[in-house]
Design a protein around this motif. Structure first.
Motif, PDB file in Angstrom:
ATOM      1  N   LYS A   1      52.545  -1.853 -49.237  1.00  0.00           N
ATOM      2  CA  LYS A   1      52.786  -3.065 -48.438  1.00  0.00           C
ATOM      3  C   LYS A   1      53.510  -2.756 -47.126  1.00  0.00           C
ATOM      4  CE  LYS A   1      52.732  -6.329 -52.230  1.00  0.00           C
ATOM      5  NZ  LYS A   1      53.466  -7.292 -53.044  1.00  0.00           N
ATOM      6  N   ASN A   2      54.308  -1.663 -47.119  1.00  0.00           N
ATOM      7  CA  ASN A   2      55.040  -1.297 -45.902  1.00  0.00           C
ATOM      8  C   ASN A   2      54.165  -0.540 -44.892  1.00  0.00           C
ATOM      9  OD1 ASN A   2      54.810   1.321 -46.859  1.00  0.00           O
ATOM     10  ND2 ASN A   2      56.996   1.635 -47.172  1.00  0.00           N
ATOM     11  N   GLY A   3      52.878  -0.347 -45.208  1.00  0.00           N
ATOM     12  CA  GLY A   3      51.957   0.315 -44.298  1.00  0.00           C
ATOM     13  C   GLY A   3      51.811   1.812 -44.524  1.00  0.00           C
ATOM     14  N   GLN A   4      52.681   2.384 -45.356  1.00  0.00           N
ATOM     15  CA  GLN A   4      52.585   3.829 -45.649  1.00  0.00           C
ATOM     16  C   GLN A   4      51.361   4.103 -46.528  1.00  0.00           C
ATOM     17  OE1 GLN A   4      53.986   6.046 -44.026  1.00  0.00           O
ATOM     18  NE2 GLN A   4      55.975   6.608 -44.798  1.00  0.00           N
ATOM     19  N   LEU A   5      50.776   5.257 -46.312  1.00  0.00           N
ATOM     20  CA  LEU A   5      49.631   5.696 -47.103  1.00  0.00           C
ATOM     21  C   LEU A   5      50.044   5.879 -48.562  1.00  0.00           C
ATOM     22  CD1 LEU A   5      46.646   6.574 -46.883  1.00  0.00           C
ATOM     23  CD2 LEU A   5      47.461   8.872 -46.376  1.00  0.00           C
ATOM     24  N   GLN A   6      49.262   5.318 -49.486  1.00  0.00           N
ATOM     25  CA  GLN A   6      49.548   5.415 -50.917  1.00  0.00           C
ATOM     26  C   GLN A   6      48.660   6.457 -51.603  1.00  0.00           C
ATOM     27  OE1 GLN A   6      48.889   1.769 -53.097  1.00  0.00           O
ATOM     28  NE2 GLN A   6      50.263   2.395 -54.733  1.00  0.00           N
ATOM     29  N   SER A   7      47.368   6.474 -51.237  1.00  0.00           N
ATOM     30  CA  SER A   7      46.449   7.444 -51.828  1.00  0.00           C
ATOM     31  C   SER A   7      45.265   7.637 -50.894  1.00  0.00           C
ATOM     32  CB  SER A   7      45.962   6.988 -53.204  1.00  0.00           C
ATOM     33  OG  SER A   7      45.175   5.828 -53.099  1.00  0.00           O
ATOM     34  N   GLU A   8      44.610   8.798 -51.059  1.00  0.00           N
ATOM     35  CA  GLU A   8      43.396   9.065 -50.285  1.00  0.00           C
ATOM     36  C   GLU A   8      42.560  10.097 -51.008  1.00  0.00           C
ATOM     37  OE1 GLU A   8      44.001  10.993 -46.460  1.00  0.00           O
ATOM     38  OE2 GLU A   8      45.923  11.780 -47.152  1.00  0.00           O
ATOM     39  N   GLY A   9      41.242   9.895 -50.923  1.00  0.00           N
ATOM     40  CA  GLY A   9      40.335  10.837 -51.542  1.00  0.00           C
ATOM     41  C   GLY A   9      38.912  10.323 -51.520  1.00  0.00           C
ATOM     42  N   TRP A  10      38.038  11.081 -52.158  1.00  0.00           N
ATOM     43  CA  TRP A  10      36.608  10.782 -52.134  1.00  0.00           C
ATOM     44  C   TRP A  10      36.180   9.898 -53.292  1.00  0.00           C
ATOM     45  CZ3 TRP A  10      33.674  11.683 -48.075  1.00  0.00           C
ATOM     46  CH2 TRP A  10      34.093  12.648 -47.154  1.00  0.00           C
ATOM     47  N   LEU A  11      35.291   8.949 -52.966  1.00  0.00           N
ATOM     48  CA  LEU A  11      34.629   8.118 -53.965  1.00  0.00           C
ATOM     49  C   LEU A  11      33.135   8.382 -53.896  1.00  0.00           C
ATOM     50  CD1 LEU A  11      36.280   4.591 -53.517  1.00  0.00           C
ATOM     51  CD2 LEU A  11      36.658   6.211 -55.374  1.00  0.00           C
ATOM     52  N   ASN A  12      32.521   8.436 -55.058  1.00  0.00           N
ATOM     53  CA  ASN A  12      31.066   8.519 -55.143  1.00  0.00           C
ATOM     54  C   ASN A  12      30.638   7.480 -56.163  1.00  0.00           C
ATOM     55  OD1 ASN A  12      28.401   9.213 -55.012  1.00  0.00           O
ATOM     56  ND2 ASN A  12      28.639  11.247 -55.891  1.00  0.00           N
ATOM     57  N   GLN A  13      29.894   6.486 -55.733  1.00  0.00           N
ATOM     58  CA  GLN A  13      29.489   5.363 -56.591  1.00  0.00           C
ATOM     59  C   GLN A  13      30.710   4.727 -57.250  1.00  0.00           C
ATOM     60  OE1 GLN A  13      26.477   6.965 -59.201  1.00  0.00           O
ATOM     61  NE2 GLN A  13      24.969   7.041 -57.555  1.00  0.00           N
ATOM     62  N   ASN A  14      31.755   4.494 -56.450  1.00  0.00           N
ATOM     63  CA  ASN A  14      33.012   3.862 -56.872  1.00  0.00           C
ATOM     64  C   ASN A  14      33.787   4.653 -57.919  1.00  0.00           C
ATOM     65  OD1 ASN A  14      32.941   1.701 -55.095  1.00  0.00           O
ATOM     66  ND2 ASN A  14      31.624   0.515 -56.460  1.00  0.00           N
ATOM     67  N   GLN A  15      33.528   5.947 -58.032  1.00  0.00           N
ATOM     68  CA  GLN A  15      34.302   6.802 -58.931  1.00  0.00           C
ATOM     69  C   GLN A  15      34.984   7.886 -58.114  1.00  0.00           C
ATOM     70  OE1 GLN A  15      31.998   8.327 -62.205  1.00  0.00           O
ATOM     71  NE2 GLN A  15      32.153   6.373 -63.272  1.00  0.00           N
TER      72      GLN A  15
END
Length: 132
Positions: free
Chosen positions: A28-42
């Motif tokens: 909510k404070n704008g900081q990045l929480q997670s990041e990565g690749w999705l393939n067919q929503n997985q």
């Protein structure tokens, strides 16, 4: 005939690559929480998770939304807490524990069940014939 085959190959490639995208979520404070690749929503491939202060929390591999291979877990000051092996979202292999960036303890798991624990690195090295 060859041109039809080439068109099918190109269409298949673009279809498969269109399903894969890089996902980011934020606190909510704008900081990045997670990041990565999705393939067919997985979740697939390598992912990063962060504490609300922006420091890394954990990172590792996914296959079909399940943790696999090696994962690294951090304390809120980005000091490594442990490194663990996963298979099908369960601990499977070694978990190596660190204190002040120094290896201090190890555990071994088989599909989520702890099967061995070493409270000193000398015991771990002796049992596993590993050099550091």
């Amino acid at each position: 005939m060859k041109s039809v085959i080439y068109l099918l190959i190109i269409f298949t490639f673009f279809q498969a690559s269109a399903q894969r995208n890089y996902q980011k979520s934020y606190f909510k404070n704008g900081q990045l929480q997670s990041e990565g690749w999705l393939n067919q929503n997985q979740k697939v491939d390598y992912w990063f998770y962060y504490f609300e202060n922006g420091n890394k929390k954990e990172e590792g591999h996914y296959t079909a939304n399940k943790k696999c291979k090696w994962w690294i877990f951090y304390k809120s000051n980005e000091e490594i807490n442990k490194k663990s092996e996963f298979k099908n979202d369960q601990l499977n292999g070694y978990s190596l524990f660190y204190k002040k960036n120094k290896l201090v303890k190890a555990e071994k798991y088989s599909m989520g069940n702890k099967i061995k624990e070493w409270n000193s690195i000398s015991e771990f090295k002796k049992d596993n014939k590993i050099s550091f």
